[in-house]
Design a protein around this motif. Structure first.
Motif, short mmCIF file in Angstrom:
data_model
loop_
_atom_site.label_atom_id
_atom_site.label_comp_id
_atom_site.label_asym_id
_atom_site.label_seq_id
_atom_site.Cartn_x
_atom_site.Cartn_y
_atom_site.Cartn_z
N ARG A 298 0.89 -7.04 13.12
CA ARG A 298 1.45 -6.78 14.46
C ARG A 298 2.38 -5.57 14.42
O ARG A 298 2.39 -4.74 15.32
N GLY A 299 3.17 -5.44 13.36
CA GLY A 299 4.04 -4.27 13.22
C GLY A 299 3.24 -2.99 13.07
O GLY A 299 3.56 -1.97 13.67
N TYR A 300 2.19 -3.06 12.27
CA TYR A 300 1.31 -1.90 12.06
C TYR A 300 0.73 -1.41 13.38
O TYR A 300 0.80 -0.22 13.71
N TYR A 301 0.15 -2.33 14.15
CA TYR A 301 -0.47 -1.93 15.40
C TYR A 301 0.56 -1.50 16.45
O TYR A 301 0.27 -0.65 17.29
N ALA A 302 1.75 -2.06 16.40
CA ALA A 302 2.80 -1.63 17.31
C ALA A 302 3.14 -0.16 17.05
O ALA A 302 3.28 0.63 17.99
N GLY B 71 2.31 1.77 9.69
CA GLY B 71 1.71 2.34 10.89
C GLY B 71 2.25 3.73 11.19
O GLY B 71 1.50 4.61 11.61
N LEU B 72 3.56 3.92 10.99
CA LEU B 72 4.14 5.26 11.19
C LEU B 72 3.50 6.28 10.25
O LEU B 72 3.17 7.40 10.66
N ILE B 73 3.33 5.88 9.00
CA ILE B 73 2.73 6.79 8.02
C ILE B 73 1.28 7.06 8.36
O ILE B 73 0.82 8.21 8.35
N LYS B 74 0.53 6.02 8.72
CA LYS B 74 -0.88 6.18 9.07
C LYS B 74 -1.04 7.09 10.28
O LYS B 74 -1.93 7.93 10.33
N GLN B 75 -0.15 6.95 11.24
CA GLN B 75 -0.20 7.77 12.44
C GLN B 75 0.12 9.24 12.14
O GLN B 75 -0.55 10.14 12.63
N ASP C 256 -4.66 10.75 6.40
CA ASP C 256 -5.36 10.93 5.13
C ASP C 256 -4.60 10.37 3.93
O ASP C 256 -5.13 10.29 2.83
N VAL C 257 -3.36 9.97 4.14
CA VAL C 257 -2.54 9.45 3.04
C VAL C 257 -2.77 7.95 2.85
O VAL C 257 -2.81 7.46 1.73
N ALA C 258 -2.93 7.22 3.95
CA ALA C 258 -3.05 5.77 3.89
C ALA C 258 -4.50 5.35 4.12
O ALA C 258 -5.06 5.62 5.17
N THR C 259 -5.10 4.68 3.14
CA THR C 259 -6.51 4.30 3.21
C THR C 259 -6.65 2.83 3.61
O THR C 259 -5.66 2.10 3.70
N VAL D 18 2.89 4.07 -1.11
CA VAL D 18 2.30 4.90 -0.06
C VAL D 18 3.28 5.97 0.40
O VAL D 18 2.90 7.13 0.61
N ILE D 19 4.54 5.62 0.52
CA ILE D 19 5.55 6.61 0.92
C ILE D 19 5.68 7.69 -0.15
O ILE D 19 5.77 8.89 0.17
#
Length: 156
Positions: A90-94, A14-18, A22-25, A43-44
């Motif tokens: 849940r971690g992703y959305y947090a 989620g941190l990376i997506k935020q 464009d990196v995380a699909t 992904v990192i």
């Protein structure tokens, strides 16, 4: 793999997506949820290669990784069970919602995965359901003792 570890891996994604949408699909979302250890590393690496990891994001990732206290090499290469994938989500959305990574995120994930209501956990802790709700939502803070007791009750 534990619910706590899965929650943290989801939080990291989620941190990376935020920070670098464009990196995380969507395919990365699915793969990271099922294979969090290997796919999160991929992904990192991709985010680094595209120069999307800022010093601030790097600090946040390091702090999140510090929360992972166990690693099962065999489990890292298997599809994770659906109930653990729920903790990942849940971690992703947090992280997407800007919630800080704290032990109550993992406590909430464990409570839900065990089918325990807030009222049931509150009873075991000797507090009200409203207090548990407020702590889970981040509007109140639990003491270190209360957090430790909740973790003990839930086996986190």
């Amino acid at each position: 793999m534990t619910h706590t570890t899965m929650f943290v891996y989801g939080y990291i994604f989620g941190l990376i997506k935020q920070a670098a949408p464009d990196v995380a699909t969507a395919n990365d979302f699915e793969r990271c949820c099922m294979y969090p250890t290997t796919e999160t590393a991929r992904v990192i690496s991709n985010a680094h290669a595209k120069h999307k990891v800022t010093p601030d994001l790097d600090r946040k990732l390091a702090a999140a990784f510090a929360q992972i206290t166990e690693l099962d090499e065999e489990a890292a290469h298997r599809v994770q069970p659906v109930e653990l994938q729920g903790s990942w989500q849940r971690g992703y959305y947090a992280a997407l919602n800007g919630q800080p990574l704290n032990s109550w995120g993992e406590i909430t994930a464990a409570r839900k995965s065990q089918g325990l209501s807030q009222a049931q956990l509150a009873e075991k802790l000797g507090v009200t359901q409203a207090f548990v709700s407020a702590v889970e939502n981040g509007t109140r803070t639990a003491s270190a003792e209360m957090t430790a007791k909740a973790k003990e009750i839930l086996g986190v």
